[in-house]
Design a protein around this motif. Structure first.
Motif, PDB file in Angstrom:
ATOM      1  N   HIS A  30       0.854  -1.195   0.000  1.00  0.00           N
ATOM      2  CA  HIS A  30       0.000   0.000   0.000  1.00  0.00           C
ATOM      3  C   HIS A  30       0.893   1.250   0.000  1.00  0.00           C
ATOM      4  CE1 HIS A  30      -3.539  -2.481   0.811  1.00  0.00           C
ATOM      5  NE2 HIS A  30      -2.858  -3.080   1.770  1.00  0.00           N
ATOM      6  N   PRO A  31       1.371   1.685  -1.163  1.00  0.00           N
ATOM      7  CA  PRO A  31       2.344   2.789  -1.254  1.00  0.00           C
ATOM      8  C   PRO A  31       1.892   4.090  -0.588  1.00  0.00           C
ATOM      9  CG  PRO A  31       2.137   1.653  -3.355  1.00  0.00           C
ATOM     10  CD  PRO A  31       1.060   1.116  -2.485  1.00  0.00           C
ATOM     11  N   GLY A  32       0.590   4.310  -0.470  1.00  0.00           N
ATOM     12  CA  GLY A  32       0.119   5.558   0.139  1.00  0.00           C
ATOM     13  C   GLY A  32       0.043   5.521   1.652  1.00  0.00           C
ATOM     14  N   THR A  33       0.425   4.394   2.224  1.00  0.00           N
ATOM     15  CA  THR A  33       0.323   4.222   3.678  1.00  0.00           C
ATOM     16  C   THR A  33       1.704   4.225   4.323  1.00  0.00           C
ATOM     17  OG1 THR A  33      -1.716   2.918   3.500  1.00  0.00           O
ATOM     18  CG2 THR A  33      -0.417   2.614   5.497  1.00  0.00           C
ATOM     19  N   SER A  34       1.841   4.936   5.436  1.00  0.00           N
ATOM     20  CA  SER A  34       3.088   4.859   6.210  1.00  0.00           C
ATOM     21  C   SER A  34       2.781   4.154   7.528  1.00  0.00           C
ATOM     22  CB  SER A  34       3.671   6.252   6.455  1.00  0.00           C
ATOM     23  OG  SER A  34       2.794   7.029   7.230  1.00  0.00           O
ATOM     24  N   VAL A  35       3.771   3.407   8.004  1.00  0.00           N
ATOM     25  CA  VAL A  35       3.592   2.588   9.207  1.00  0.00           C
ATOM     26  C   VAL A  35       4.645   2.981  10.232  1.00  0.00           C
ATOM     27  CG1 VAL A  35       3.520   0.241  10.126  1.00  0.00           C
ATOM     28  CG2 VAL A  35       2.715   0.690   7.780  1.00  0.00           C
ATOM     29  N   GLU A  36       4.224   3.190  11.463  1.00  0.00           N
ATOM     30  CA  GLU A  36       5.198   3.483  12.516  1.00  0.00           C
ATOM     31  C   GLU A  36       5.088   2.445  13.627  1.00  0.00           C
ATOM     32  OE1 GLU A  36       3.362   6.655  15.707  1.00  0.00           O
ATOM     33  OE2 GLU A  36       4.075   7.492  13.803  1.00  0.00           O
ATOM     34  N   LEU A  37       6.216   2.145  14.252  1.00  0.00           N
ATOM     35  CA  LEU A  37       6.243   1.181  15.343  1.00  0.00           C
ATOM     36  C   LEU A  37       6.119   1.903  16.683  1.00  0.00           C
ATOM     37  CD1 LEU A  37       9.118  -1.278  14.299  1.00  0.00           C
ATOM     38  CD2 LEU A  37       6.716  -1.243  13.569  1.00  0.00           C
ATOM     39  N   VAL A  38       5.270   1.382  17.537  1.00  0.00           N
ATOM     40  CA  VAL A  38       5.117   1.908  18.895  1.00  0.00           C
ATOM     41  C   VAL A  38       5.625   0.824  19.847  1.00  0.00           C
ATOM     42  CG1 VAL A  38       3.502   2.765  20.629  1.00  0.00           C
ATOM     43  CG2 VAL A  38       3.097   3.260  18.192  1.00  0.00           C
ATOM     44  N   LYS A  39       6.761   1.086  20.481  1.00  0.00           N
ATOM     45  CA  LYS A  39       7.379   0.085  21.350  1.00  0.00           C
ATOM     46  C   LYS A  39       6.745   0.133  22.740  1.00  0.00           C
ATOM     47  CE  LYS A  39      11.716   0.462  18.810  1.00  0.00           C
ATOM     48  NZ  LYS A  39      13.139   0.896  18.869  1.00  0.00           N
ATOM     49  N   ILE A  40       6.342  -1.044  23.205  1.00  0.00           N
ATOM     50  CA  ILE A  40       5.623  -1.153  24.482  1.00  0.00           C
ATOM     51  C   ILE A  40       6.327  -2.184  25.363  1.00  0.00           C
ATOM     52  CG2 ILE A  40       3.425  -1.831  25.545  1.00  0.00           C
ATOM     53  CD1 ILE A  40       2.076  -0.886  22.877  1.00  0.00           C
ATOM     54  N   ILE A  41       6.622  -1.801  26.590  1.00  0.00           N
ATOM     55  CA  ILE A  41       7.277  -2.713  27.531  1.00  0.00           C
ATOM     56  C   ILE A  41       6.203  -3.559  28.224  1.00  0.00           C
ATOM     57  CG2 ILE A  41       8.826  -2.906  29.510  1.00  0.00           C
ATOM     58  CD1 ILE A  41      10.108  -1.632  27.065  1.00  0.00           C
ATOM     59  N   THR A  42       6.348  -4.872  28.165  1.00  0.00           N
ATOM     60  CA  THR A  42       5.373  -5.770  28.784  1.00  0.00           C
ATOM     61  C   THR A  42       5.902  -6.279  30.129  1.00  0.00           C
ATOM     62  OG1 THR A  42       6.282  -7.786  27.788  1.00  0.00           O
ATOM     63  CG2 THR A  42       4.676  -6.524  26.475  1.00  0.00           C
ATOM     64  N   LYS A  43       5.011  -6.882  30.882  1.00  0.00           N
ATOM     65  CA  LYS A  43       5.385  -7.424  32.196  1.00  0.00           C
ATOM     66  C   LYS A  43       6.513  -8.447  32.061  1.00  0.00           C
ATOM     67  CE  LYS A  43       3.428  -9.750  36.258  1.00  0.00           C
ATOM     68  NZ  LYS A  43       2.210 -10.339  36.864  1.00  0.00           N
ATOM     69  N   GLY A  44       6.419  -9.292  31.024  1.00  0.00           N
ATOM     70  CA  GLY A  44       7.452 -10.306  30.807  1.00  0.00           C
ATOM     71  C   GLY A  44       8.815  -9.710  30.509  1.00  0.00           C
ATOM     72  N   ASP A  45       8.826  -8.499  29.923  1.00  0.00           N
ATOM     73  CA  ASP A  45      10.095  -7.831  29.618  1.00  0.00           C
ATOM     74  C   ASP A  45      10.733  -7.218  30.862  1.00  0.00           C
ATOM     75  OD1 ASP A  45      10.054  -8.217  26.761  1.00  0.00           O
ATOM     76  OD2 ASP A  45       8.454  -6.733  26.668  1.00  0.00           O
ATOM     77  N   LYS A  46       9.902  -6.882  31.840  1.00  0.00           N
ATOM     78  CA  LYS A  46      10.407  -6.205  33.045  1.00  0.00           C
ATOM     79  C   LYS A  46      11.017  -7.179  34.042  1.00  0.00           C
ATOM     80  CE  LYS A  46       6.866  -2.569  32.826  1.00  0.00           C
ATOM     81  NZ  LYS A  46       5.619  -2.087  33.451  1.00  0.00           N
ATOM     82  N   ILE A  47      10.476  -8.389  34.094  1.00  0.00           N
ATOM     83  CA  ILE A  47      10.910  -9.358  35.108  1.00  0.00           C
ATOM     84  C   ILE A  47      11.918 -10.309  34.475  1.00  0.00           C
ATOM     85  CG2 ILE A  47      10.145 -11.124  36.739  1.00  0.00           C
ATOM     86  CD1 ILE A  47       7.354  -9.799  36.614  1.00  0.00           C
ATOM     87  N   LEU A  48      13.188 -10.054  34.715  1.00  0.00           N
ATOM     88  CA  LEU A  48      14.238 -10.833  34.065  1.00  0.00           C
ATOM     89  C   LEU A  48      15.024 -11.713  35.027  1.00  0.00           C
ATOM     90  CD1 LEU A  48      15.633  -8.129  31.601  1.00  0.00           C
ATOM     91  CD2 LEU A  48      14.096 -10.026  31.072  1.00  0.00           C
ATOM     92  N   ASP A  49      14.755 -11.569  36.325  1.00  0.00           N
ATOM     93  CA  ASP A  49      15.540 -12.317  37.308  1.00  0.00           C
ATOM     94  C   ASP A  49      14.771 -13.488  37.909  1.00  0.00           C
ATOM     95  OD1 ASP A  49      13.734 -10.682  38.552  1.00  0.00           O
ATOM     96  OD2 ASP A  49      15.076 -10.062  40.184  1.00  0.00           O
ATOM     97  N   VAL A  50      13.586 -13.768  37.366  1.00  0.00           N
ATOM     98  CA  VAL A  50      12.748 -14.860  37.866  1.00  0.00           C
ATOM     99  C   VAL A  50      12.282 -15.696  36.683  1.00  0.00           C
ATOM    100  CG1 VAL A  50      10.619 -15.433  39.126  1.00  0.00           C
ATOM    101  CG2 VAL A  50      11.927 -13.397  39.756  1.00  0.00           C
ATOM    102  N   PRO A  51      12.323 -17.034  36.777  1.00  0.00           N
ATOM    103  CA  PRO A  51      11.775 -17.857  35.695  1.00  0.00           C
ATOM    104  C   PRO A  51      10.314 -17.499  35.432  1.00  0.00           C
ATOM    105  CG  PRO A  51      13.004 -19.215  37.240  1.00  0.00           C
ATOM    106  CD  PRO A  51      12.898 -17.849  37.855  1.00  0.00           C
ATOM    107  N   LEU A  52       9.934 -17.418  34.166  1.00  0.00           N
ATOM    108  CA  LEU A  52       8.575 -16.996  33.823  1.00  0.00           C
ATOM    109  C   LEU A  52       7.513 -17.880  34.454  1.00  0.00           C
ATOM    110  CD1 LEU A  52       8.954 -16.007  30.067  1.00  0.00           C
ATOM    111  CD2 LEU A  52       8.642 -14.489  32.023  1.00  0.00           C
TER     112      LEU A  52
END
Length: 308
Positions: A30-52
């Motif tokens: 769709h050449p007339g369309t532009s797409v932007e990424l919105v980065k969102i931090i999830t709960k799983g991304d925040k907790i890195l020191d505990v097994p999921l």
């Protein structure tokens, strides 16, 4: 198509790479369309020191992105299907499923060429209960240790000798152009993948019918049918992505063939069955296979896992 489409994505390198691929496909179509990424931090991304598995809950990597979809901050979300719970919030649907990447788990080591070559007592890293239980069944002599963090962090720990080998999804390495890090791929007979592994899912608001039509070019019917069977299996088992459940379906012509697994955490009990039928009955096949495994002894195994 809208002139601007906002994609909700996790901020990890792999998630952004996957979302960028979708962005590029849309802008090309769709050449007339532009797409932007919105980065969102999830709960799983925040907790890195505990097994999921100890964090608990479902949707650890998608809930915050779904919230952004529901309140209109983004127009669509790109997920790894293995992270998406079997039940979705009201008003949302995973309507577009592109063609699947390699669905299998990758064995990665700088010391050995295969799982069989690892010496007795070798340390192997993974935080997935599904992988742990199947590894324990294949090689009960190995020491299985938790492994969290992004892909680069995990590979760095391997390279530094913290682990003798690690297990990652082959799809992620392929999408990042890191195929050279894959020592070997497990066959589904050795290690059954996670539900939806290797597949992407594009989640939309059900009301956005025009956007759905505009994205149809990305949809791959055979992948969608296979993932439908797998997710119906998961839904009946009431499982999230952090339980020792595996499922993998293939489609040939009008037939879908699903293999499902429930395993005890110590690998001493493994219940595995296969069921095939018409693609049109993919959901029914998933549910029926789950019932068979539960009746065979899988229910007691899952009850024990959930109780823990």
């Amino acid at each position: 198509m809208k002139k601007l489409i906002r994609i909700g994505t996790r901020a990890s390198l792999l998630a952004v790479t996957q979302s960028t691929w979708v962005k590029n496909q849309i802008e090309r179509q769709h050449p007339g369309t532009s797409v932007e990424l919105v980065k969102i931090i999830t709960k799983g991304d925040k907790i890195l020191d505990v097994p999921l598995a100890k964090v608990g809950g479902k949707g650890l990597f998608v809930k915050e992105i779904e919230d952004a979809l529901l309140d209109g901050r983004v127009d669509l979300a790109v997920h790894s299907m293995k992270d998406v719970p079997a039940e979705l919030p009201a008003g949302l649907h995973v309507a577009i499923v592109p063609e699947r990447e390699v669905p299998f788990d990758a064995f990665i080591s700088v010391k050995c060429k295969s799982l069989a070559e690892l010496p007795q007592g070798a340390v192997i890293g993974t935080s997935s209960l599904r992988r742990k239980s199947q590894l324990a069944a294949l090689r009960p002599d190995l020491e299985i240790k938790d492994l969290r963090g992004n892909l680069d962090t995990r590979l760095k720990k391997l390279d530094e000798g913290v682990y003798d080998a690690i297990i990652l999804a082959g799809a992620g390495l392929n999408r990042l152009g890191m195929q050279n890090r894959i020592t070997a791929l497990f066959s589904p007979e050795q290690m059954l993948p996670a539900i939806g592994q290797g597949a992407l899912g594009i989640e939309l608001r059900e009301a956005d019918s025009e956007l759905l039509v505009g994205l149809q070019f990305l949809h791959h019917a055979d992948t969608a049918a296979a993932v439908t069977a797998e997710r119906a299996f998961l839904l009946r088992l009431e499982g999230g992505c952090q339980v020792p459940i595996g499922g993998f379906a293939t489609v040939a012509g009008d037939t879908v063939n699903l293999t499902g697994l429930i395993a005890a955490l110590d690998g001493k009990k493994v219940f595995k069955e296969q069921l095939a039928g018409p693609v049109a009955k993919a959901t029914e096949i998933g549910k029926t296979l789950a019932e068979k495994l539960l009746a065979a002894g899988g229910k007691a195994v899952l009850d024990e896992v959930y109780a823990g």
